[in-house]
Design an enzyme around this catalytic site. Structure first.
Site, short mmCIF file in Angstrom:
data_model
loop_
_atom_site.label_atom_id
_atom_site.label_comp_id
_atom_site.label_asym_id
_atom_site.label_seq_id
_atom_site.Cartn_x
_atom_site.Cartn_y
_atom_site.Cartn_z
CG HIS A 85 -1.81 1.36 1.19
ND1 HIS A 85 -3.16 1.18 1.09
CD2 HIS A 85 -1.63 2.72 1.68
CE1 HIS A 85 -3.51 2.44 1.17
NE2 HIS A 85 -2.70 3.14 1.84
CD GLU A 86 1.54 3.51 3.59
OE1 GLU A 86 1.85 4.70 3.16
OE2 GLU A 86 0.50 3.38 4.28
CG HIS A 106 0.24 6.48 -0.57
ND1 HIS A 106 -0.71 7.16 -1.04
CD2 HIS A 106 -0.32 5.66 0.48
CE1 HIS A 106 -1.66 6.85 -0.55
NE2 HIS A 106 -1.49 5.97 0.62
CD GLU A 147 -5.55 5.83 0.46
OE1 GLU A 147 -4.69 6.42 0.84
OE2 GLU A 147 -6.01 4.74 1.32
ZN ZN Z 1 -2.88 5.39 1.82
#
Ligand code: ZN
Length: 499
Positions: free
Chosen positions: A263-264, A267, A293
Site C-alpha cells: 500500500h505505502e 503512494h 489513495e
Molecule cells: Zn494510503
C-alpha cells in the site's frame, strides 16, 4: 522574470515544508519518546515560518505580477499550471485569520491528548466537549473559506478540489445498495473462507526481508527510498529522490506487513514518478488525497490481493516460511487474504465492507456540522448506522466512535477520499486492462513494469498539474464512476465465495 522570483520564493517554502516532513518522519520512526516536547517546538517553528512566508503580502504581489506577465500564455504549459495551483493554495491559505488558526492549533493539541486517553478507557464523555469544540471551529473555518451550497463542500475542497458534497452523496447512493447486498450474500450463503494460516508464527526479520522484496519487484526504488517501521504506516517524501515508506510487523499476522508495505509503496511510486522539473514547486505531489489513495489501493488490492500476484510470489513466500505454510498452496493463501468479515474497526476492514465504514463517517460528519446531530447523541447514531450497514453493534465506544484519530486532529471532510481512492483504483485498473490485455498474465509472471509505466504516463508525471476531475477524465476517458468498482467486487467475490 516575475515567475522566476516567485519560483525562488516557492522553493524556499517547499524546503521548509520538506524539512518539517523529515522531522515528522523521524518522530514516527526513530525518535526516543523523550524528544517529543522539543520536537513539537521545532515543528511549530517550521510550520509558522513556511505559513508566514507563503501568506505574506510579498508572495501575493509576486503571484499577481507573474499572472499578469503570463496572461494569454498556453493554459496547458507547466508555468500556467504552476500559477493556477499557487493561486488556489494562496487564496485558501490567506482566508483563515491568524487568531482562528491559533485556536484550531491549540484545540487540536488538547483534543488529541484527551482522545489518546479516552479511547482505551472507553470514555466518550470526556471527548464529547472536544468534539463539540472541533465542530464549532470547523464551521468557522468553512465560513471563512466559503462555499456555495453545503458547508462540507468547503472541507472537501482542501483534500479533493473540485469535488462537492453532492458528488460524494451520489457516489454513495450508487455504492450502498450493491455493497450492502454483497456483504449480506457473503455472510448468509458464501462458502466460508478460513484465514487461520495468516495467524501462525512468522519470523519478523523474514517478514521485513520479504516485504522489501515485494516492493522492490513493484518498482519502488531503494536508492531513493527506505522502509522503516511505524505504529501507523505512512509514506512521506522530501523530494522525488527521497521517498520513504513505513510498515508494521506482527509475529502472528503475516498479511498485515506485506499489504501495508505494498500500500505505502503505491503512494511512494506516485511520488517517485513526479517529474524532476516540478521539484521545489507546488506542482510536486499528488493531484488530491483521493488520487493518491487510488495509487496505494490499486497496488494493494487490485494487484496485491489478486490471484495472479500470489501465483507468482507464493512459492518464494513458502521458501521463506516453510513451517507455517507447509500445508497451504497459492490458491488457499490468496483466499485467506481476501476473507470478508464485517467488523467494527475500519482499519481492519476488507475490500467489500470498507466503504460502508466511510459512508457512516460521511453521514455523521454532515449531521454534526449541519446541526442535525449533537456530539452527545453521536455514539448512538454511530451504532445505529453500524447495525444498518454492517449488521453489527460495536461492543463499546473504543471500538465505535472513538476508534479514529481524525476528529481529534480537527480533520473533517477527509474520509470520503478513501472511498474515492477505491473507486478510482478500479476505474484505472479497468482502463489499464483495456489498454493492455496482457496485464493479468504479466502480473502472474511478476512483471510489473508495464503497469507502472502506464500509471507513470497517465497519472504520475502530471503531479498536481490538473484538478483530480480533469486528470481522471484524461486518464480514463470519463469522470469518476462507481460501476468499475462494483463490477470488480461482484465478480471477484461471487467467485471467491461461490455465490
Ligand atoms: Zn494510503
Amino acid at each position: 522574470m516575475m515567475l522566476e522570483k516567485l519560483k525562488s520564493r516557492l522553493a524556499q517554502i517547499s524546503d521548509l515544508e520538506n524539512a518539517a516532513a523529515v522531522l515528522d518522519w523521524d518522530q514516527q520512526t526513530h525518535m526516543p519518546p523523550g524528544g517529543a516536547n522539543a520536537r513539537a517546538e521545532q515543528r511549530a517553528t517550521l510550520a509558522t515560518l513556511s505559513h508566514e512566508l507563503f501568506t505574506a503580502a510579498e508572495t501575493g504581489s509576486l503571484l499577481e505580477q507573474a499572472e499578469r506577465e503570463r496572461e494569454g500564455a498556453a493554459a496547458e504549459s507547466d508555468a500556467a499550471a504552476l500559477l493556477r495551483v499557487t493561486r488556489r493554495d494562496y487564496d485558501r491559505a490567506i482566508k483563515l485569520p491568524a487568531d482562528l488558526v491559533a485556536e484550531i492549533t491549540r484545540t487540536r493539541a488538547l483534543a488529541q491528548e484527551v482522545w489518546t486517553r479516552a479511547r482505551p478507557a472507553n470514555d466518550y464523555a470526556s471527548f464529547a466537549p472536544w468534539l463539540e469544540k472541533t465542530i464549532e471551529l470547523t464551521r468557522r473555518a468553512a465560513a471563512c473559506w466559503g462555499y456555495r451550497d453545503r458547508l462540507y463542500d468547503a472541507l472537501l475542497d482542501q483534500y479533493e478540489p473540485g469535488t462537492t458534497t453532492s458528488d460524494v452523496e451520489a457516489m454513495f447512493n450508487e455504492l450502498k445498495p450493491g455493497l450492502v447486498s454483497l456483504v449480506r450474500a457473503i455472510v448468509e450463503r458464501g462458502t466460508p473462507v478460513d484465514d487461520a494460516v495468516l495467524h501462525r508464527e512468522y519470523d519478523v526479520a523474514r517478514q521485513r526481508e520479504f516485504s522489501e522484496r515485494l516492493v522492490r519487484a513493484l518498482g519502488y526504488d531503494f536508492t531513493h527510498g527506505r522502509q522503516d517501521t511505524a505504529a501507523h504506516p505512512f509514506c512521506t517524501s522530501f523530494s522525488r529522490d527521497d521517498v520513504r515508506i513505513t510498515t508494521r510487523f506482527d509475529l502472528h499476522f503475516i498479511s498485515q506487513a506485506l499489504l501495508a508495505s505494498v500500500h505505502e509503496a503505491g503512494h511512494a511510486l506516485y511520488e517517485q514518478g513526479c517529474p524532476p522539473e516540478f521539484e521545489r514547486t507546488p506542482l510536486r505531489g499528488g493531484a488530491s488525497m483521493g488520487v493518491h489513495e487510488s495509487q496505494s489501493r490499486l497496488w494493494e488490492n487490485l494487484v496485491g490481493r489478486s490471484q495472479g500476484f500470489w501465483q507468482h510470489f507464493f512459492p518464494a513466500l513458502r521458501e521463506t516460511f516453510p513451517n507455517p505454510l507447509a500445508d497451504t498452496d497459492a490458491e488457499r493463501f490468496w483466499r485467506a487474504l481476501c476473507k470478508v468479515t464485517p467488523s467494527a474497526i475500519r482499519v481492519e476492514a476488507d475490500e467489500v465492507t470498507y466503504n460502508l465504514h466511510i459512508l457512516l463517517r460521511f453521514d455523521l460528519e454532515n449531521d454534526l456540522l449541519e446541526g442535525r446531530l449533537s456530539a452527545a447523541d453521536a455514539p448512538a447514531a454511530w451504532n445505529a448506522r453500524m447495525a444498518e450497514y454492517l449488521g453489527l453493534t460495536p461492543p463499546d465506544d473504543t471500538h465505535g466512535i472513538l476508534q479514529d484519530i481524525h476528529w481529534s486532529l480537527g480533520i473533517m471532510g477527509y474520509f470520503p477520499t478513501y472511498s474515492i481512492g477505491n473507486l478510482l483504483a478500479a476505474q484505472l485498473w479497468e482502463k489499464a486492462n483495456q489498454d493492455m490485455p496482457e496485464l493479468p498474465a504479466q502480473i502472474a509472471r511478476g512483471e510489473f513494469a508495464p503497469l507502472l509505466g502506464w500509471l507513470r504516463e497517465k497519472i504520475h508525471r502530471h503531479g498536481r498539474k490538473y484538478l483530480p476531475g480533469e486528470l481522471i477524465q484524461r486518464a480514463t476517458g470519463e469522470p469518476l464512476q462507481s460501476r468499475s468498482y462494483l463490477r470488480y467486487l461482484t465478480e471477484k467475490y461471487s467467485e471467491l465465495y461461490q455465490l
